[in-house]
Write a protein that holds these residues in place. Structure first.
Motif, short mmCIF file in Angstrom:
data_model
loop_
_atom_site.label_atom_id
_atom_site.label_comp_id
_atom_site.label_asym_id
_atom_site.label_seq_id
_atom_site.Cartn_x
_atom_site.Cartn_y
_atom_site.Cartn_z
N ARG A 172 0.82 -1.21 0.00
CA ARG A 172 0.00 0.00 0.00
C ARG A 172 0.85 1.27 0.00
NH1 ARG A 172 -5.41 0.42 1.48
NH2 ARG A 172 -6.14 2.54 1.93
N THR A 173 2.07 1.18 0.56
CA THR A 173 2.94 2.36 0.63
C THR A 173 3.34 2.87 -0.76
OG1 THR A 173 4.84 0.86 0.86
CG2 THR A 173 3.86 1.74 2.88
N ILE A 174 3.34 1.98 -1.76
CA ILE A 174 3.70 2.41 -3.12
C ILE A 174 2.71 3.44 -3.65
CG2 ILE A 174 3.94 1.61 -5.51
CD1 ILE A 174 5.01 -0.99 -4.45
N PHE A 175 1.44 3.26 -3.31
CA PHE A 175 0.41 4.18 -3.80
C PHE A 175 0.33 5.45 -2.98
CE2 PHE A 175 -0.84 -0.21 -4.62
CZ PHE A 175 -1.03 -0.20 -5.99
N MET A 176 1.00 5.48 -1.82
CA MET A 176 0.93 6.63 -0.93
C MET A 176 2.20 7.47 -0.96
SD MET A 176 -2.06 6.31 0.06
CE MET A 176 -3.34 5.05 0.08
N GLN A 177 3.03 7.31 -1.98
CA GLN A 177 4.25 8.11 -2.08
C GLN A 177 3.89 9.58 -2.30
OE1 GLN A 177 7.52 6.27 -4.43
NE2 GLN A 177 6.01 4.70 -4.92
N LYS A 178 4.72 10.43 -1.74
CA LYS A 178 4.44 11.87 -1.78
C LYS A 178 4.41 12.38 -3.22
CE LYS A 178 6.04 16.26 0.10
NZ LYS A 178 7.10 16.94 0.92
N GLY A 179 3.30 13.04 -3.56
CA GLY A 179 3.14 13.60 -4.89
C GLY A 179 2.65 12.63 -5.93
N MET A 180 2.40 11.36 -5.56
CA MET A 180 1.97 10.36 -6.54
C MET A 180 0.57 9.80 -6.25
SD MET A 180 5.43 8.10 -7.17
CE MET A 180 7.02 8.86 -7.41
N GLU A 181 -0.05 10.24 -5.15
CA GLU A 181 -1.33 9.63 -4.75
C GLU A 181 -2.38 9.77 -5.84
OE1 GLU A 181 0.25 11.96 -3.12
OE2 GLU A 181 0.63 11.38 -1.02
N LYS A 182 -2.52 10.96 -6.41
CA LYS A 182 -3.56 11.20 -7.40
C LYS A 182 -3.28 10.45 -8.70
CE LYS A 182 -6.01 14.96 -9.75
NZ LYS A 182 -6.08 16.44 -9.93
N ALA A 183 -2.02 10.44 -9.13
CA ALA A 183 -1.68 9.77 -10.40
C ALA A 183 -1.83 8.26 -10.31
CB ALA A 183 -0.25 10.13 -10.80
N LEU A 184 -1.57 7.68 -9.13
CA LEU A 184 -1.64 6.23 -8.96
C LEU A 184 -2.99 5.75 -8.44
CD1 LEU A 184 1.88 5.49 -7.41
CD2 LEU A 184 1.17 5.28 -9.79
N ARG A 185 -3.94 6.64 -8.29
CA ARG A 185 -5.26 6.26 -7.77
C ARG A 185 -5.96 5.22 -8.65
NH1 ARG A 185 -7.81 5.99 -2.95
NH2 ARG A 185 -10.02 5.62 -3.34
N PRO A 186 -5.99 5.37 -9.99
CA PRO A 186 -6.63 4.32 -10.80
C PRO A 186 -6.00 2.95 -10.62
CG PRO A 186 -6.27 6.30 -12.09
CD PRO A 186 -5.54 6.49 -10.81
N TYR A 187 -4.69 2.91 -10.47
CA TYR A 187 -4.00 1.63 -10.32
C TYR A 187 -4.20 1.05 -8.91
CZ TYR A 187 -1.89 2.93 -14.73
OH TYR A 187 -1.71 3.29 -16.05
N PHE A 188 -4.46 1.92 -7.94
CA PHE A 188 -4.78 1.44 -6.60
C PHE A 188 -6.13 0.72 -6.61
CE2 PHE A 188 -7.00 2.28 -2.55
CZ PHE A 188 -6.19 1.54 -1.70
N GLU A 189 -7.13 1.32 -7.25
CA GLU A 189 -8.45 0.67 -7.34
C GLU A 189 -8.37 -0.61 -8.17
OE1 GLU A 189 -11.66 3.21 -8.41
OE2 GLU A 189 -11.00 4.88 -7.14
N LEU A 190 -7.55 -0.60 -9.20
CA LEU A 190 -7.38 -1.81 -10.01
C LEU A 190 -6.74 -2.92 -9.18
CD1 LEU A 190 -7.73 -2.65 -13.06
CD2 LEU A 190 -5.30 -2.19 -13.27
N THR A 191 -5.75 -2.57 -8.38
CA THR A 191 -5.09 -3.55 -7.51
C THR A 191 -6.06 -4.13 -6.50
OG1 THR A 191 -2.99 -2.38 -7.77
CG2 THR A 191 -3.18 -3.88 -5.90
N ASN A 192 -6.94 -3.27 -5.97
CA ASN A 192 -7.93 -3.74 -5.00
C ASN A 192 -8.88 -4.75 -5.64
OD1 ASN A 192 -9.22 -3.70 -2.43
ND2 ASN A 192 -10.79 -2.34 -3.26
N ALA A 193 -9.28 -4.50 -6.88
CA ALA A 193 -10.19 -5.43 -7.58
C ALA A 193 -9.49 -6.76 -7.84
CB ALA A 193 -10.66 -4.81 -8.89
N VAL A 194 -8.21 -6.72 -8.20
CA VAL A 194 -7.47 -7.97 -8.45
C VAL A 194 -7.28 -8.73 -7.15
CG1 VAL A 194 -5.28 -8.92 -9.25
CG2 VAL A 194 -6.33 -7.01 -10.48
#
Length: 392
Positions: free
Chosen positions: A202-224
């Protein structure tokens, strides 16, 4: 006399500028035109500067030339004419190789890989990469770009393990200020890890300045991770434009099989026996023949070893085998033995390195030869002294 001297000084022709100053002026003008969004003028300026560079063979120009090559490609990319300069880039790479301009070779190789990948020519990019000469990297930025392009090529070629290593290394080596580049590396690395069956932290998606850009991939990871095919389909449709812009849509299509397999694994753990109709309903298979599709999916998962179950074709059941106690088998002992062997090998290599430094035998031989030479010189001097005494 003073007037004549002044007049002669004015009439003296000016000396030619150094080629380094001329190329540096080209670079400044090119940067100004790109900043002012005058892309057509920037194309003309970059083409003129590259033609001038071809006639100059000076090692002091290598750094400036590499920057000009980059903005030369960038100006054509901004106007959508990147395919026009592919032949010219190949010629420049050949010239840089003949002149032993290693920094120019690095830059031009990355520009050619970017050119091919921009038009999805992955096979040609891999052929060029495999044939191009390799040497020690002179620029960390160019090396990071090369690792990123290599990771993309390996991903498309289904070599996910090598792709993961290249992408993660590119993200680690990239400068902190290069946020956009690091975001792209993380996007591709997340998808590669998902395709390998791993779930990113989860820390990969919470890196400073990257939360918004990685949000679609976070939801995709949750579905997988959940194995919900309907949620996966919803996320893919919701962020379809983002995935198309990132050119990762084809990888997300591949992930559908992983989502089905994860959901099927959860079902096999939860139920000792379940009908194929219920499996199709839980997996949310929207097709004309869901039971037949569920049966083929279950059969393939059993054959691949993803689940430990049997298929009752007559009654349309999936029967899961009872999960045994792994500590009653030899697997923990084998894993423990492999770790002990690894630690012992590392210890032995460390002791060997301390006990036997490199080139010890060469130093010993040279010392012995030196001792023999000194002994021979002493005997020769003694013999000469004895002959002198005899003559006297």
């Amino acid at each position: 006399m003073e007037v004549d001297t002044a007049t002669s000084a004015v009439q003296t022709p000016a000396k030619h500028l150094l080629p380094e100053l001329e190329i540096y002026c080209y670079l400044l003008v090119l940067l100004f035109l790109i900043d002012q969004k005058k892309y057509n003028e920037a194309k003309a300026c970059s083409s003129a500067s590259v033609n001038r560079l071809k006639s100059l063979n000076r090692r002091t120009l290598d750094v400036l030339a590499s920057r000009l090559y980059f903005y030369y490609s960038y100006s054509y990319e901004l106007t959508g004419d990147l395919a026009e300069i592919r032949g010219n880039l190949l010629a420049l790479h050949r010239i840089a190789t003949l002149r032993h301009d290693e920094l120019g070779q690095e830059t031009l190789l990355n520009l050619l890989l970017r050119n091919y990948l921009h038009y999805n020519l992955y096979d040609q990019a891999e052929k060029l990469r495999s044939k191009a000469p390799r040497f020690e990297a002179h620029s960390n930025q160019q090396f990071c770009r090369y690792l990123f392009y290599l990771g993309k090529i390996r991903t498309i070629q289904l070599e996910y393990t090598d792709a993961k290593e290249s992408l993660l290394q590119a993200a680690r080596k990239a400068p902190v200020a290069a946020r956009g580049f690091r975001i792209q590396c993380n996007k591709w690395a997340i998808l590669v890890r998902l395709l390998l069956g791993e779930i990113p932290e989860r820390t990969i998606f919470m890196q400073k300045g990257m939360e918004k850009a990685l949000r679609p991939y976070f939801e995709l990871t949750n579905a997988v991770r959940i194995g919900d095919l309907e949620l996966f389909r919803t996320v893919a449709e919701k962020f379809a434009s983002t995935f198309s812009t990132d050119k990762t849509h084809n990888l997300i299509v591949r992930l559908r099989h992983n989502v089905i397999r994860t959901g099927l694994r959860n079902i096999s753990i939860s139920y000792s026996r379940i009908s194929l109709a219920d499996v199709a309903e839980k997996l949310r298979l929207n097709s004309k023949t869901p039971v037949a599709d569920a049966e083929s999916i279950v059969a393939k998962a059993i054959r691949d070893g993803a689940i430990d179950a049997t298929l009752d074709h007559a009654n349309s059941w999936m029967i899961s085998k009872e999960t045994g106690d792994i500590y009653s088998t030899n697997e923990p002992q084998i894993a423990f033995h492999s770790r002990i062997a690894f630690c012992l090998n590392m210890h032995n290599e460390a002791v060997r390195a301390l006990r036997f430094p490199p080139n010890t035998h060469k130093e010993k031989e040279s010392a012995e030869k030196r001792r023999e030479r000194q002994q021979q010189e002493q005997e020769l001097a003694k013999h000469i002294a004895e002959e002198d005494d005899d003559d006297f």
